[in-house]
Write a protein that holds these residues in place. Sequence first.
Motif, PDB file in Angstrom:
ATOM      1  N   LYS A  79      48.649   8.565 -55.789  1.00 15.35           N
ATOM      2  CA  LYS A  79      48.047   8.846 -56.225  1.00 15.35           C
ATOM      3  C   LYS A  79      47.557  10.410 -55.957  1.00 15.35           C
ATOM      4  O   LYS A  79      46.902   9.799 -55.457  1.00 15.35           O
ATOM      5  CB  LYS A  79      47.626   8.989 -57.667  1.00 15.35           C
ATOM      6  N   ALA A  80      47.496  11.684 -56.315  1.00 18.10           N
ATOM      7  CA  ALA A  80      47.067  12.295 -55.231  1.00 18.10           C
ATOM      8  C   ALA A  80      45.931  13.082 -56.578  1.00 18.10           C
ATOM      9  O   ALA A  80      46.652  14.184 -57.787  1.00 18.10           O
ATOM     10  CB  ALA A  80      48.032  14.007 -54.908  1.00 18.10           C
ATOM     11  N   LEU A  81      44.718  13.185 -56.788  1.00 17.41           N
ATOM     12  CA  LEU A  81      44.261  14.002 -57.199  1.00 17.41           C
ATOM     13  C   LEU A  81      43.702  15.292 -56.725  1.00 17.41           C
ATOM     14  O   LEU A  81      42.879  14.720 -55.672  1.00 17.41           O
ATOM     15  CB  LEU A  81      42.113  13.062 -57.414  1.00 17.41           C
ATOM     16  N   CYS A  82      43.561  16.473 -57.583  1.00 11.26           N
ATOM     17  CA  CYS A  82      42.696  17.450 -56.862  1.00 11.26           C
ATOM     18  C   CYS A  82      40.923  17.329 -57.411  1.00 11.26           C
ATOM     19  O   CYS A  82      40.494  18.363 -58.211  1.00 11.26           O
ATOM     20  CB  CYS A  82      43.791  18.505 -57.434  1.00 11.26           C
ATOM     21  N   LEU A  83      40.182  17.686 -56.227  1.00 10.40           N
ATOM     22  CA  LEU A  83      38.745  18.072 -56.479  1.00 10.40           C
ATOM     23  C   LEU A  83      38.294  19.559 -56.749  1.00 10.40           C
ATOM     24  O   LEU A  83      39.039  19.689 -56.395  1.00 10.40           O
ATOM     25  CB  LEU A  83      37.814  17.013 -56.334  1.00 10.40           C
ATOM     26  N   THR A  84      37.534  19.933 -57.883  1.00 13.67           N
ATOM     27  CA  THR A  84      37.144  20.958 -57.451  1.00 13.67           C
ATOM     28  C   THR A  84      35.823  21.933 -56.225  1.00 13.67           C
ATOM     29  O   THR A  84      35.441  22.959 -55.804  1.00 13.67           O
ATOM     30  CB  THR A  84      35.927  21.028 -58.470  1.00 13.67           C
ATOM     31  N   SER A  85      36.139  20.502 -55.290  1.00 15.00           N
ATOM     32  CA  SER A  85      35.152  20.577 -53.938  1.00 15.00           C
ATOM     33  C   SER A  85      35.855  21.434 -53.333  1.00 15.00           C
ATOM     34  O   SER A  85      35.728  21.022 -51.870  1.00 15.00           O
ATOM     35  CB  SER A  85      34.558  19.478 -53.573  1.00 15.00           C
ATOM     36  N   ASN A  86      37.553  21.360 -53.284  1.00 13.19           N
ATOM     37  CA  ASN A  86      38.525  21.896 -52.876  1.00 13.19           C
ATOM     38  C   ASN A  86      38.680  20.511 -51.895  1.00 13.19           C
ATOM     39  O   ASN A  86      39.065  20.824 -50.274  1.00 13.19           O
ATOM     40  CB  ASN A  86      37.470  22.920 -51.726  1.00 13.19           C
ATOM     41  N   ALA A  87      38.792  19.606 -52.453  1.00 12.75           N
ATOM     42  CA  ALA A  87      39.558  18.393 -51.962  1.00 12.75           C
ATOM     43  C   ALA A  87      40.438  17.419 -52.639  1.00 12.75           C
ATOM     44  O   ALA A  87      40.796  17.806 -53.974  1.00 12.75           O
ATOM     45  CB  ALA A  87      38.457  16.901 -51.635  1.00 12.75           C
ATOM     46  N   ILE A  88      41.637  17.426 -51.791  1.00 12.60           N
ATOM     47  CA  ILE A  88      42.656  16.159 -52.592  1.00 12.60           C
ATOM     48  C   ILE A  88      42.400  15.050 -51.836  1.00 12.60           C
ATOM     49  O   ILE A  88      42.431  14.645 -50.810  1.00 12.60           O
ATOM     50  CB  ILE A  88      44.139  16.499 -51.696  1.00 12.60           C
ATOM     51  N   ILE A  89      42.126  14.133 -53.036  1.00 14.41           N
ATOM     52  CA  ILE A  89      42.305  12.088 -52.562  1.00 14.41           C
ATOM     53  C   ILE A  89      43.013  11.462 -53.609  1.00 14.41           C
ATOM     54  O   ILE A  89      44.342  11.860 -54.472  1.00 14.41           O
ATOM     55  CB  ILE A  89      40.864  12.131 -53.474  1.00 14.41           C
ATOM     56  N   VAL A  90      43.821  10.856 -52.490  1.00 11.13           N
ATOM     57  CA  VAL A  90      45.110  10.331 -52.376  1.00 11.13           C
ATOM     58  C   VAL A  90      44.218   8.785 -52.936  1.00 11.13           C
ATOM     59  O   VAL A  90      44.055   8.178 -51.699  1.00 11.13           O
ATOM     60  CB  VAL A  90      45.769  10.484 -51.061  1.00 11.13           C
ATOM     61  N   LEU A  91      45.002   7.912 -53.543  1.00  9.15           N
ATOM     62  CA  LEU A  91      44.925   6.727 -54.619  1.00  9.15           C
ATOM     63  C   LEU A  91      46.347   6.190 -54.080  1.00  9.15           C
ATOM     64  O   LEU A  91      46.986   6.683 -53.851  1.00  9.15           O
ATOM     65  CB  LEU A  91      44.478   7.049 -55.628  1.00  9.15           C
ATOM     66  N   LYS A  92      46.181   4.824 -53.519  1.00 12.61           N
ATOM     67  CA  LYS A  92      47.013   4.112 -53.220  1.00 12.61           C
ATOM     68  C   LYS A  92      46.425   2.970 -54.213  1.00 12.61           C
ATOM     69  O   LYS A  92      45.425   2.054 -53.985  1.00 12.61           O
ATOM     70  CB  LYS A  92      47.151   3.686 -51.589  1.00 12.61           C
ATOM     71  N   VAL A  93      47.401   2.536 -55.568  1.00 14.00           N
ATOM     72  CA  VAL A  93      46.213   1.506 -56.523  1.00 14.00           C
ATOM     73  C   VAL A  93      45.796   2.220 -56.814  1.00 14.00           C
ATOM     74  O   VAL A  93      45.064   3.228 -57.312  1.00 14.00           O
ATOM     75  CB  VAL A  93      46.546  -0.264 -55.837  1.00 14.00           C
ATOM     76  N   ASP A  94      44.591   1.648 -56.839  1.00 15.17           N
ATOM     77  CA  ASP A  94      42.609   1.803 -57.521  1.00 15.17           C
ATOM     78  C   ASP A  94      41.901   2.400 -56.184  1.00 15.17           C
ATOM     79  O   ASP A  94      40.922   2.755 -56.207  1.00 15.17           O
ATOM     80  CB  ASP A  94      42.516   0.787 -58.098  1.00 15.17           C
ATOM     81  N   LYS A  95      42.839   2.328 -54.902  1.00 14.35           N
ATOM     82  CA  LYS A  95      41.833   2.814 -53.550  1.00 14.35           C
ATOM     83  C   LYS A  95      42.375   4.430 -53.487  1.00 14.35           C
ATOM     84  O   LYS A  95      43.003   4.245 -52.908  1.00 14.35           O
ATOM     85  CB  LYS A  95      41.754   1.077 -52.946  1.00 14.35           C
ATOM     86  N   ILE A  96      41.007   4.105 -52.167  1.00 10.97           N
ATOM     87  CA  ILE A  96      40.665   6.400 -51.632  1.00 10.97           C
ATOM     88  C   ILE A  96      41.518   5.525 -50.166  1.00 10.97           C
ATOM     89  O   ILE A  96      41.091   4.683 -49.489  1.00 10.97           O
ATOM     90  CB  ILE A  96      39.889   6.711 -51.295  1.00 10.97           C
ATOM     91  N   LYS A  97      43.167   6.130 -49.884  1.00 10.94           N
ATOM     92  CA  LYS A  97      43.379   6.248 -48.704  1.00 10.94           C
ATOM     93  C   LYS A  97      43.377   7.087 -47.932  1.00 10.94           C
ATOM     94  O   LYS A  97      43.097   6.634 -46.990  1.00 10.94           O
ATOM     95  CB  LYS A  97      45.427   5.692 -49.437  1.00 10.94           C
ATOM     96  N   GLN A  98      43.762   9.037 -48.851  1.00  9.92           N
ATOM     97  CA  GLN A  98      43.428   9.772 -47.388  1.00  9.92           C
ATOM     98  C   GLN A  98      42.252  10.017 -48.702  1.00  9.92           C
ATOM     99  O   GLN A  98      42.645  10.276 -49.932  1.00  9.92           O
ATOM    100  CB  GLN A  98      44.430   9.567 -47.298  1.00  9.92           C
TER     101      GLN A  98
END
Length: 873
Positions: free
Chosen positions: A308-327
């Motif tokens: 799952k990819a989440l776009c943060l308003t700090s101009n960052a994209i978090i890639v989640l695998k299950v419930d942990k941050i992968k990248q």
Amino acid sequence: MATSTELVGRVVVRGGASLVKRRPVFSADSKYIFVCSGEVIRVFSVASGEFVTELWGHRNEVTAVRVNPLIQLQLFSSSLDGTINLWDYADGILLKTFTLGLPLFGLLVHADLKNKLYVQIPQDSGKEDDEFLGKLAIVHLPSRQSSSRAVPVQASPVINKIKVGDRGTAIGAGGEYVAAIHGSKLKVVFTANEEENAESVYLSENRSSVLTCVACHPTDYAIATGNANGHVTLWRNFNKSKPVLSSEHWHSLRVEDVGFSPEGSYLYSVGHECTLVQWQYNSKHRDFIPRLGAPISHVSCSHDNQYKALCLTSNAIIVLKVDKIKQKIQGLSFGDYTRTGPVCIPTGLTTDPHTKALVLNGTPGHLQFYHLQQDKLLYNLDIVGENYISPESLDKPLVNTEVERVAFDTEGAWLATIERRDDKETSMEMRLKFWGFDKEKQSFKLNTVIESPHEYQVYALQLRSTKEVDGFLHDPLAVTTANDKKFKVWRLLDDEDVNSKMKTWNCTFVGSYRNLQPKDASFCEDGSLLAVSFGQIITIWDPDTNELKRTFCQGTPDDPIESLYFGHGSSSCHLVASTKGSITVWNLLTCSVLWNVSLGVHLLIEDPLSCMFAVIDITNNLFVFNTSEPRIIYAQKSLLKQPIDMAIFTPLVKNNQSSDGGQSARKKLLPWEHVSQLYLMTRKQDLFSLVSERRDQEEGKEFQSHGQMSLHTNLQPTPFAMLLGRERAKDDEEETGLDAVRIQGALGTASVKQMLSSPAHTLPPAKTLCSSFLKTMLPPAGDAHTRMVQSDSEDELGEKDESDKSDMEDDAHHTEHAQSMNQSGQVVKSHDHTSQPENVQDIHLSDVELHKLEKAARTGFKWMKPVFKDVLS
């Protein structure tokens, strides 16, 4: 004033564009993630989080990117330039451009809709300022392939008055319907009735609540919407009768985005709470992934539901695998998410002496160190030590403690920061912090914290150079000016605590002048003088004795001095001061004005590596001067259409310095390019650079030489692949020393590879291949020396069982051939009736290898097993 150069620089994009304005998309194999960033599409690796390549082809902002559902190695992208591009992203090739002639705000595709696309176009409402209003239209792509790359197409409206953007429309299960929102209305159109424009309009339960986002279930007739009150609503059975609504409420603020998992078992919602909410479909159970660091604007899932990819308003994209941050893919960080003041970056722009990175405000309470050449965030330095807290209402955001001033000394040994919080209701909080550089950890460590260094806001913060000059080394000093009509000098002293051996910073002098308000301050290059401006007056001080040496007056009180700095190198005896309407250069040796120019000044940018400085006026015109003369050495009008908020000269990277060449090459560069680079930043934090045509071409060649055209060559190996490669290399080394059967360089190896790569049904029977294949494995007939086998080879290998007696007879046969050699080493031709192909090269085999090969040939097709094993390994 004449200009001494006819070169015209190019303003090129260097980064800083938003990565989170549009929803990112995963590739079909979940190896890459595609991000809309300004006019380009950037491609990142999911495994490593590194930038891989980018796709250039649009002339305006890219508004959407979608994977082609029919050919999953292709992409569709839409842009405000009125085109839809079809890409082969693996090779970075633009295949087709479909032109509509209208700005496109969004794009929808589906596997069941062949040669059909849905696009968002402007609404014919006559209101040019209504940028959030548009209509959904269908585009029929030509079914026949055209030789022309640019293909004109037409758009037929389907739904009028919709919210534009990737959160305003969605396509349903099987491509049977499309949904759009506008205000509190949900509009649905079934694709079978698209030409009739038979849209169904449904009102939400709370008509006063505006719908903010919409998503369609991938397999069921269900639509999810989020509203401004924090409710998530499911609309069911809208295809049969009046829809059935079920609403859930968890978000305290508006819902920014909703989305279903690919199989439809989960619904995701995000917002300003910095939390991902996972709603189980057809139940009220929900899970949370909290404390993600910043408000979330978009959510996207990979096709296999692994990421799952989440776009943060700090101009960052978090890639989640299950419930942990992968990248975490981080662009140039945006500052305070709710800042509405005239200055978006209070600290301005400065350069880290160690990494040459750009230093400016990052997320609230942080400084970011940004690599300019790689367009990549190096790291964040937490200055304030506070977590971001979501506000109770977006209309009244919380005031966070913000870093307002930052300064480095020239050697990078010290960093000074000013942080302040003022909510206009409670007393103001302000701290001056000094950070020492830790050489072992290669980071800054907090040394001293000073509460309330001034009564009011600090205007200027500067550190004196600690560089040794003429065998003399100055003590570290800092100066601050504030709105309390005072400036203070801070010195590094021994700690008064007997048990402490460290040094801390203390205030050693408080200065003022005629009760005037100080503004800017600057140390000279060798640190022996300090200049402080008070209105239209410049005061010169000895920072070691705190003695006032000289005062200079320029202009009138109505035009106070905004900024000043001492010259560098051969111009270190010059002092440059600017007001809003003029520039004045003082000669400190004669204490007189060297020259003065009337010019509107918006920004004054000093080049610390040369005698030049630049001026940008309010209309984005650039003028470059040398401090020794009032002649413009470079000028360029209207650098950008957007207002330029900040600019900085940075040291030139080494790989560019080596390409300056001779005198003729230097003439093709802009005046400052042999030592520095000029960077510009707009209000939106878009980063640009002004370069010459020659420098731009060199950087383009360097960009291509790094292999930016192929994804596979840029994708960095995973740790498992690197480990597997080392293990395979180790196994190959062991087999080379132990396996005597391996035939290196024999034509038989190539033949086996060719056989294995050919389809089985095209090969002749194995019996017909045996004879010819054996001949390619045997050595040439004329090289009898390579076929010698010693009679004691069986004893060396320890093969003494009775089944190998026939092998001994063969050994005797080869011994006779060995005896046929004459005294001079010449070989007597033996009666070998094997025909030898002309293209076969001489193969040197050991005695043991030749013996094993002949033995294997007599055992039928079993001899192929070890050969295949060696080839496949």
